[in-house]
Design a protein around this motif. Sequence first.
Motif, PDB file in Angstrom:
ATOM      1  N   CYS A 185      -0.285  -0.592   5.126  1.00  0.00           N
ATOM      2  CA  CYS A 185       0.795  -0.729   4.152  1.00  0.00           C
ATOM      3  C   CYS A 185       1.002   0.593   3.407  1.00  0.00           C
ATOM      4  CB  CYS A 185       0.533  -1.886   3.182  1.00  0.00           C
ATOM      5  SG  CYS A 185      -0.536  -1.498   1.781  1.00  0.00           S
ATOM      6  N   CYS A 238      -5.821  -0.466   6.457  1.00  0.00           N
ATOM      7  CA  CYS A 238      -4.573  -1.174   6.182  1.00  0.00           C
ATOM      8  C   CYS A 238      -3.383  -0.226   6.254  1.00  0.00           C
ATOM      9  CB  CYS A 238      -4.655  -1.814   4.796  1.00  0.00           C
ATOM     10  SG  CYS A 238      -3.132  -2.627   4.325  1.00  0.00           S
ATOM     11  N   CYS A 261      -1.770   1.639   0.761  1.00  0.00           N
ATOM     12  CA  CYS A 261      -3.061   2.101   1.297  1.00  0.00           C
ATOM     13  C   CYS A 261      -2.895   3.414   2.047  1.00  0.00           C
ATOM     14  CB  CYS A 261      -3.665   1.048   2.218  1.00  0.00           C
ATOM     15  SG  CYS A 261      -4.090  -0.477   1.377  1.00  0.00           S
ATOM     16  N   HIS A 306      -5.367  -8.941  -0.871  1.00  0.00           N
ATOM     17  CA  HIS A 306      -4.447  -7.955  -0.316  1.00  0.00           C
ATOM     18  C   HIS A 306      -3.742  -8.547   0.902  1.00  0.00           C
ATOM     19  CE1 HIS A 306      -2.983  -3.872  -0.301  1.00  0.00           C
ATOM     20  NE2 HIS A 306      -3.144  -3.796   1.002  1.00  0.00           N
TER      21      HIS A 306
HETATM   22 ZN   LIG Z   1      -2.735  -2.102   2.205  1.00  0.00          ZN
END
Ligand SMILES: [Zn+2]
Length: 98
Positions: free
Chosen positions: A38, A36, A41, A77
Amino acid sequence: MNPLAIGNSRSRQQLRLNWPDGREQLLNHVELRRQCPCSQCRAFRLQGLTPLVDERVCVVELNSQGYGLQLIFSDGHERGIYPWAYLANLTPTTPDPL
Ligand SMILES: [Zn+2]
């Protein structure tokens, strides 16, 4: 480069992307969750930690965002927006031997 077609299979935990160059890419949902992009993460991975991901996690919803794809996972998530180039560079899942 945007994919021509996107397919999602919850039962197989696979995201399928068909690229304009004819390549079909199959990505495992667990692997996508681990990768991920983002900020949360990303920061986690920068510390050398591997996020704990349930092996049964799957993508429940896809939202095309123009420059990429927002993936919403069954564990709740939903912060990750995966740019097309990022997805294209992820290692494809080995197809199941039939
Ligand atoms: Zn993430």
